[in-house]
Design a protein around this motif. Structure first.
Motif, short mmCIF file in Angstrom:
data_model
loop_
_atom_site.label_atom_id
_atom_site.label_comp_id
_atom_site.label_asym_id
_atom_site.label_seq_id
_atom_site.Cartn_x
_atom_site.Cartn_y
_atom_site.Cartn_z
N ALA A 47 1.00 -0.90 0.31
CA ALA A 47 -0.13 0.44 0.16
C ALA A 47 0.41 0.93 0.04
N PRO A 48 1.21 2.00 -1.41
CA PRO A 48 1.44 3.07 -0.87
C PRO A 48 2.34 4.03 0.16
N LEU A 49 1.46 4.44 1.01
CA LEU A 49 0.97 4.82 2.28
C LEU A 49 2.27 4.87 3.34
N PHE A 50 1.61 3.43 3.36
CA PHE A 50 2.08 2.00 3.83
C PHE A 50 4.46 2.35 3.63
N ASP A 51 4.43 1.81 2.21
CA ASP A 51 5.37 1.71 1.56
C ASP A 51 6.56 2.80 1.66
N TRP A 52 5.25 4.20 2.11
CA TRP A 52 6.16 5.59 2.39
C TRP A 52 6.76 5.69 4.12
N LEU A 53 5.58 4.66 4.88
CA LEU A 53 5.61 4.51 6.30
C LEU A 53 7.91 4.18 6.20
N HIS A 54 7.33 2.92 5.67
CA HIS A 54 8.02 1.86 6.11
C HIS A 54 9.84 2.65 5.37
N ALA A 55 9.18 2.97 4.01
CA ALA A 55 10.43 3.60 4.10
C ALA A 55 11.81 4.95 4.97
N PHE A 56 9.95 6.10 5.56
CA PHE A 56 10.78 6.62 6.30
C PHE A 56 10.78 6.10 7.74
N ASN A 66 17.71 0.63 2.22
CA ASN A 66 16.26 -0.15 3.33
C ASN A 66 15.56 1.09 2.52
N ALA A 67 15.43 2.07 3.06
CA ALA A 67 14.89 3.70 3.11
C ALA A 67 15.07 3.59 1.50
N ALA A 68 15.74 3.75 0.18
CA ALA A 68 15.60 3.81 -0.72
C ALA A 68 14.60 3.13 -1.40
N HIS A 69 14.27 2.25 -1.27
CA HIS A 69 14.36 0.67 -1.46
C HIS A 69 12.55 1.08 -1.66
N TRP A 70 11.88 1.54 -0.15
CA TRP A 70 10.87 1.23 0.36
C TRP A 70 9.93 2.93 -0.29
N TYR A 71 10.93 3.94 -0.72
CA TYR A 71 10.87 5.09 -1.37
C TYR A 71 10.20 4.35 -2.55
N ARG A 72 11.26 4.33 -3.35
CA ARG A 72 10.99 3.67 -4.59
C ARG A 72 9.62 2.48 -4.93
N ARG A 73 8.94 1.98 -3.75
CA ARG A 73 7.93 0.83 -4.10
C ARG A 73 7.09 1.89 -3.55
N ALA A 74 6.94 2.95 -2.58
CA ALA A 74 6.28 4.35 -2.49
C ALA A 74 5.49 4.57 -3.84
N GLY A 75 7.26 5.14 -4.89
CA GLY A 75 6.54 5.59 -5.54
C GLY A 75 7.32 7.76 -5.51
#
Length: 97
Positions: A47-56, A66-75
């Motif tokens: 879920a994009p907002l949770f992927d952003w949270l994960h990146a944060f 790992n943060a960079a990976h999750w930012y990419r997944r969040a778009g």
């Protein structure tokens, strides 16, 4: 709940009732309760907002790869400001001022 109510609730011992899973995770993240916030983020992957949270959260942890990976997944681009500013921005996507 308003943004200010949410900020004020950060001093409470328990999460306010009725929070969405995203707001609950953000509540924990705002109190530096990383493991609780991360557990919620992991339950809602893809879920994009949770992927952003994960990146944060990984940025908060200092795991920038790992943060960079999750930012990419969040778009989303990697956040350029402070951790607090990013947290506030995420909370504001969910609550009115």
């Amino acid at each position: 709940m308003t943004y200010q109510n949410f900020l004020d609730s950060q001093t409470q011992l328990e999460t306010p009732t009725g929070l969405s899973p995203l707001l609950e995770a953000l509540w924990y993240a705002g109190r530096d309760e990383w493991h609780k916030a991360h557990a919620i983020a992991q339950q809602h992957e893809d879920a994009p907002l949770f992927d952003w949270l994960h990146a944060f959260l990984h940025r908060q942890q200092g795991d920038f790869g790992n943060a960079a990976h999750w930012y990419r997944r969040a778009g989303r681009p990697q956040f350029d400001g402070s951790l607090r500013h990013e947290w506030q921005e995420m909370v504001k996507t969910q609550l009115p001022d």
